[in-house]
Design a protein around this motif. Structure first.
Motif, mmCIF file in Angstrom:
data_model
loop_
_atom_site.group_PDB
_atom_site.id
_atom_site.type_symbol
_atom_site.label_atom_id
_atom_site.label_comp_id
_atom_site.label_asym_id
_atom_site.label_seq_id
_atom_site.Cartn_x
_atom_site.Cartn_y
_atom_site.Cartn_z
ATOM 1 N N VAL A 253 39.242 -31.289 76.831
ATOM 2 C CA VAL A 253 39.348 -30.775 75.469
ATOM 3 C C VAL A 253 37.931 -30.642 74.907
ATOM 4 N N TYR A 254 37.772 -29.773 73.925
ATOM 5 C CA TYR A 254 36.440 -29.426 73.421
ATOM 6 C C TYR A 254 36.375 -29.553 71.899
ATOM 7 N N SER A 255 35.171 -29.855 71.421
ATOM 8 C CA SER A 255 34.933 -29.871 69.979
ATOM 9 C C SER A 255 34.216 -28.586 69.570
ATOM 10 N N GLU A 256 34.175 -28.336 68.275
ATOM 11 C CA GLU A 256 33.477 -27.148 67.776
ATOM 12 C C GLU A 256 31.971 -27.259 67.952
ATOM 13 N N LYS A 257 31.494 -28.477 68.204
ATOM 14 C CA LYS A 257 30.061 -28.685 68.424
ATOM 15 C C LYS A 257 29.703 -28.605 69.917
ATOM 16 N N HIS A 258 30.663 -28.197 70.719
ATOM 17 C CA HIS A 258 30.461 -27.909 72.157
ATOM 18 C C HIS A 258 30.346 -29.151 73.039
ATOM 19 N N GLU A 259 30.900 -30.266 72.572
ATOM 20 C CA GLU A 259 31.079 -31.410 73.458
ATOM 21 C C GLU A 259 32.468 -31.326 74.091
ATOM 22 N N TRP A 260 32.589 -31.838 75.310
ATOM 23 C CA TRP A 260 33.904 -31.897 75.953
ATOM 24 C C TRP A 260 34.297 -33.348 76.185
ATOM 25 N N ALA A 261 35.603 -33.560 76.303
ATOM 26 C CA ALA A 261 36.128 -34.895 76.594
ATOM 27 C C ALA A 261 37.196 -34.763 77.664
ATOM 28 N N GLN A 262 37.046 -35.544 78.722
ATOM 29 C CA GLN A 262 38.056 -35.584 79.775
ATOM 30 C C GLN A 262 38.786 -36.915 79.655
ATOM 31 N N ILE A 263 40.109 -36.842 79.443
ATOM 32 C CA ILE A 263 40.882 -38.027 79.102
ATOM 33 C C ILE A 263 41.508 -38.664 80.336
ATOM 34 N N THR B 118 29.805 -37.236 68.970
ATOM 35 C CA THR B 118 30.970 -37.734 69.680
ATOM 36 C C THR B 118 32.230 -37.029 69.169
ATOM 37 N N PRO B 119 33.039 -36.479 70.073
ATOM 38 C CA PRO B 119 34.249 -35.779 69.644
ATOM 39 C C PRO B 119 35.393 -36.701 69.243
ATOM 40 N N LEU B 120 35.228 -38.017 69.531
ATOM 41 C CA LEU B 120 36.291 -38.984 69.244
ATOM 42 C C LEU B 120 35.717 -40.284 68.697
ATOM 43 N N THR B 121 36.536 -41.001 67.960
ATOM 44 C CA THR B 121 36.176 -42.324 67.459
ATOM 45 C C THR B 121 36.470 -43.370 68.537
ATOM 46 N N GLY B 122 35.573 -44.358 68.670
ATOM 47 C CA GLY B 122 35.834 -45.408 69.656
ATOM 48 C C GLY B 122 34.613 -46.248 69.953
ATOM 49 N N VAL B 123 34.612 -46.847 71.129
ATOM 50 C CA VAL B 123 33.531 -47.739 71.562
ATOM 51 C C VAL B 123 32.958 -47.217 72.884
ATOM 52 N N VAL B 124 31.642 -47.094 72.956
ATOM 53 C CA VAL B 124 30.979 -46.613 74.170
ATOM 54 C C VAL B 124 31.118 -47.672 75.259
ATOM 55 N N ARG B 125 31.630 -47.260 76.422
ATOM 56 C CA ARG B 125 31.856 -48.200 77.516
ATOM 57 C C ARG B 125 30.853 -48.039 78.654
ATOM 58 N N GLU B 126 30.314 -46.846 78.835
ATOM 59 C CA GLU B 126 29.397 -46.614 79.958
ATOM 60 C C GLU B 126 28.537 -45.398 79.639
ATOM 61 N N ILE B 127 27.296 -45.413 80.130
ATOM 62 C CA ILE B 127 26.437 -44.232 80.018
ATOM 63 C C ILE B 127 26.058 -43.773 81.422
ATOM 64 N N ASN B 128 25.735 -42.510 81.539
ATOM 65 C CA ASN B 128 25.377 -41.940 82.841
ATOM 66 C C ASN B 128 23.893 -42.200 83.110
ATOM 67 N N LYS B 129 23.606 -43.255 83.871
ATOM 68 C CA LYS B 129 22.225 -43.661 84.129
ATOM 69 C C LYS B 129 21.481 -42.675 85.029
ATOM 70 N N LYS B 130 22.235 -41.848 85.751
ATOM 71 C CA LYS B 130 21.589 -40.846 86.613
ATOM 72 C C LYS B 130 20.739 -39.879 85.802
ATOM 73 N N LEU B 131 21.117 -39.693 84.538
ATOM 74 C CA LEU B 131 20.412 -38.715 83.708
ATOM 75 C C LEU B 131 19.001 -39.165 83.324
ATOM 76 N N GLU B 132 18.728 -40.468 83.475
ATOM 77 C CA GLU B 132 17.387 -40.967 83.168
ATOM 78 C C GLU B 132 16.364 -40.334 84.108
ATOM 79 N N GLU B 133 16.719 -40.225 85.383
ATOM 80 C CA GLU B 133 15.811 -39.635 86.366
ATOM 81 C C GLU B 133 16.117 -38.168 86.650
ATOM 82 N N LYS B 134 17.372 -37.777 86.424
ATOM 83 C CA LYS B 134 17.772 -36.396 86.718
ATOM 84 C C LYS B 134 18.518 -35.770 85.540
#
Length: 203
Positions: free
Chosen positions: A52-62, A114-130
């Motif tokens: 699903v997508y937000s108007e700000k162009h973020e997506w969420a896979q549930i 963020t397209p949804l309200t909640g608590v952050v559980r994990e971040i994509n650490k691969k993006l730090e280097e890539k």
């Protein structure tokens, strides 16, 4: 035989009345239907939709109560080559449409919401280097963070794939109109300025 049939019918009536549930009032029935509708909506949104997508162009896979969040292909293409990503902290509580990070490219920087309200559980650490994974695989390896969302009703306000594509087309048409109109105004002003300068020189 007739007597036995009558007795059997009586027994069936007695048995039926014994297990018959008390009738619900119209109000109770209405409340039940509303709750059922809500359960069905949540099931459809969390189990049957891919993204699903937000108007700000973020997506969420549930996936159950966890939503994996990223930016759409449209967004990464508009940004260009991504060189840096700032993400929220694990455990951070966020509200729908809240600014929680930044994606920077060689030509621009864009806030992440963020397209949804909640608590952050994990971040994509691969993006730090890539960070470029956002460009090459925005829906797979280029995801940003996962969120345990707390308000299922917010899913109703997000778009499915077809709705999002229609949204892009509509906004693209509006943007094209604005750019075209702006260009016409600019040309008019340039011509007007040139004519005024020419007239001034003749005087």
């Amino acid at each position: 035989m007739c007597a036995s049939i009558i007795n059997n019918n009586n027994n069936e009536n007695i048995a039926t009345s014994a297990v018959r549930k008390p009738s619900k009032s119209k109000f109770e029935h209405h409340v039940f239907i509303e709750r059922l509708d809500k359960v069905i909506d949540v099931y459809v949104l969390t189990e049957l939709l891919d993204r699903v997508y937000s108007e700000k162009h973020e997506w969420a896979q549930i996936d159950g109560k966890i939503a994996k969040i990223g930016i759409s292909d449209y967004a990464q293409e508009a940004l260009g080559d991504v060189v840096f990503v700032q993400l929220p902290e694990v455990g951070q509580e966020v509200k729908q449409d809240e600014e929680i990070g930044t994606v920077e490219s060689v030509k621009a920087a864009s806030e992440v919401y963020t397209p949804l309200t909640g608590v952050v559980r994990e971040i994509n650490k691969k993006l730090e280097e890539k960070p470029g994974l956002i460009n090459t695989a925005c829906y797979t390896d280029g995801w940003l963070f996962t969120l345990e969302y707390t308000k299922s009703e917010e899913l109703k306000h997000l778009m499915d794939e077809q709705q999002y594509q229609n949204y892009l087309k509509q906004n693209s048409a509006v943007l094209t109109y604005k750019l075209t109109y702006s260009s016409v105004v600019t040309i008019k002003n340039l011509l007007k300025s040139k004519i005024m300068r020419s007239t001034h020189l003749k005087d």
